[in-house]
Design a protein around this motif. Structure first.
Motif, mmCIF file in Angstrom:
data_model
loop_
_atom_site.group_PDB
_atom_site.id
_atom_site.type_symbol
_atom_site.label_atom_id
_atom_site.label_comp_id
_atom_site.label_asym_id
_atom_site.label_seq_id
_atom_site.Cartn_x
_atom_site.Cartn_y
_atom_site.Cartn_z
ATOM 1 N N GLN A 136 0.866 -1.142 -0.028
ATOM 2 C CA GLN A 136 0.178 -0.132 0.038
ATOM 3 C C GLN A 136 0.981 1.157 -0.031
ATOM 4 O OE1 GLN A 136 -3.274 0.229 -0.565
ATOM 5 N NE2 GLN A 136 -3.463 -1.890 -0.671
ATOM 6 N N CYS A 193 0.935 -8.791 -4.673
ATOM 7 C CA CYS A 193 1.384 -7.984 -5.743
ATOM 8 C C CYS A 193 0.453 -8.249 -7.058
ATOM 9 C CB CYS A 193 2.817 -7.937 -6.068
ATOM 10 S SG CYS A 193 3.912 -7.181 -4.566
ATOM 11 N N SER A 232 -2.336 -9.355 -7.109
ATOM 12 C CA SER A 232 -3.865 -9.368 -6.995
ATOM 13 C C SER A 232 -4.014 -7.718 -7.118
ATOM 14 C CB SER A 232 -4.256 -9.715 -5.560
ATOM 15 O OG SER A 232 -3.679 -8.691 -4.665
ATOM 16 N N LEU A 233 -2.954 -7.020 -7.046
ATOM 17 C CA LEU A 233 -3.161 -5.501 -7.317
ATOM 18 C C LEU A 233 -2.657 -5.031 -8.567
ATOM 19 C CD1 LEU A 233 -2.015 -4.680 -3.649
ATOM 20 C CD2 LEU A 233 -4.272 -4.307 -4.638
#
Length: 420
Positions: free
Chosen positions: A246, A277, A279-280
């Motif tokens: 984040q 990572c 997933s984002l």
């Protein structure tokens, strides 16, 4: 109580053998050398009879790194032989990196604290001085060493409030165990206070020996060019993975080309961090020691030990983990010294109990600063990324000079024993 402890060690020894054997199947133990912990026939003694032997025992990487400069200083004139015992597999690899060419420095795994093993171990190796590091207190070993009248030192001794209360609840045993040490050199004022309460016969406090630790730079390993904008997150535990990722996303709003290097405390978690990572939709890469870093990688996940310095030497800022996890409040904090010596500005959470005095010292000289969440961390890192240089050299000199004095004082104290 000691008799019960010895009885249980003997009773459960067959189970310990099975457990260690199982651990070899999961690469938690050396598949060839695990027997050093269990059988006297596998001690593989190499004793130079014309040299005095100093035996250092350090559990794992942190404790081992703290004594490497001291061993180098003691070994300067090649007068001694050194036996270094450790418990973990990672520490074995570190010794091989630092001392592979030194024939008078030998590594073995620490045997189980079983009386019959201990007697044979001490008899076969016949050390002239024994130095246990940090909080390595093994009653059977200590009592047998005392019986043989071998000088014994507890070096960089760490006694927490929790461990003190535990020892204090068995006063007679504690007195018997701690009386075995000819000298205790504590790592902090707090440990000094608790050792005094445990009635240790001789205590000398110089400071934390970890301030003397060396930077392990391997210029042949992968590294990020100083032309790139990047920051490091070191000794990260799973509860802090989200904070690191984040923080990367927040910094990316101002620095599109930012690279985040994550060095987990346990490298077997690298795939989990990569999955986070992915997933984002972040471009991430797991790198081992010799892997090339691919262009376009946003998050680098380091999958090898002993390479932290290769990243930190060109890095302005680092977040050090195990410091934002509330449930680890009483055992929180990882060693920030390597990062400080390489000129990094250090950020950490509020839970740094294991290194309280070190962080207080670093905060005093503006080398370290506390943050509470990813927003605060991203704000600080955005400022640092716009700064042209790392932390001030004057502050670093103060830390290095203090480390040198601690090393010299400790060296002089050990020399008094080995010279007898």
């Amino acid at each position: 109580m000691l008799l019960i402890y010895r009885y249980l060690i003997n009773i459960f020894f067959p189970i310990i053998i099975i457990l260690i054997f199982i651990r070899t199947k999961f690469n938690k133990e050396d598949k060839f050398r695990f027997k050093e912990k269990l059988f006297s026939s596998s001690f593989n003694v190499i004793r130079h009879k014309n040299k005095k032997l100093i035996w250092f025992h350090a559990a794992s990487i942190g404790e081992l790194m703290s004594i490497i400069p001291l061993i180098r200083k003691l070994n300067k004139d090649n007068k001694f032989q050194f036996l270094i015992t450790t418990i973990t597999l990672s520490s074995e690899k570190l010794i091989n990196k630092h001392f592979s060419g030194e024939k008078n420095i030998i590594h073995r795994f620490f045997p189980i604290d079983k009386p019959s093993l201990i007697t044979k171990f001490l008899s076969k190796w016949s050390p002239n001085l024994i130095v246990f590091v940090d909080s390595e207190i093994w009653p059977n070993f200590l009592l047998e060493i005392n019986k043989k009248k071998i000088p014994l030192i507890l070096l960089n001794a760490r006694i927490t409030k929790k461990s003190f209360l535990r020892w204090n609840s068995i006063t007679k045993i504690a007195e018997k165990v701690f009386k075995t040490f000819d000298l205790c050199i504590p790592s902090s004022e707090e440990s000094k206070k608790y050792l005094e309460k445990l009635k240790v016969k001789k205590i000398k406090y110089f400071g934390n020996l970890k301030l003397t630790s060396e930077n392990n730079q391997n210029t042949n390993s992968n590294k990020i060019s100083f032309h790139k904008k990047f920051w490091c997150a070191v000794s990260i535990h799973k509860e802090e993975d989200g904070l690191c990722v984040q923080t990367h996303l927040l910094i990316k709003k101002n620095h599109k080309d930012i690279i985040t290097v994550i060095i987990p405390r346990h490298i077997d978690r690298a795939k989990n961090i990569k999955a986070l990572c992915d997933s984002l939709n972040l471009k991430s890469q797991i790198v081992s020691e010799r892997d090339a870093i691919k262009d376009g990688s946003e998050v680098i996940i380091v999958n090898s030990y002993g390479v932290i310095s290769n990243y930190l030497k060109n890095c302005k800022s680092v977040f050090i983990g195990k410091s934002l996890i509330k449930k680890l409040e009483k055992v929180g904090g990882q060693n920030p010294i390597e990062a400080a010596k390489l000129g990094c500005k250090i950020y950490h959470g509020p839970y740094v109990y294991n290194f309280t005095e070190i962080y207080e010292l670093f905060n005093k000289y503006k080398i370290a600063e506390k943050i509470l969440n990813e927003n605060e961390l991203a704000q600080k890192l955005n400022i640092d990324l716009n700064e042209p240089t790392k932390i001030k050299g004057d502050n670093l000199k103060i830390i290095n000079d203090l480390g040198k004095k601690i090393l010299d004082d400790t060296f002089n104290e050990l020399n008094k024993f080995i010279g007898k």
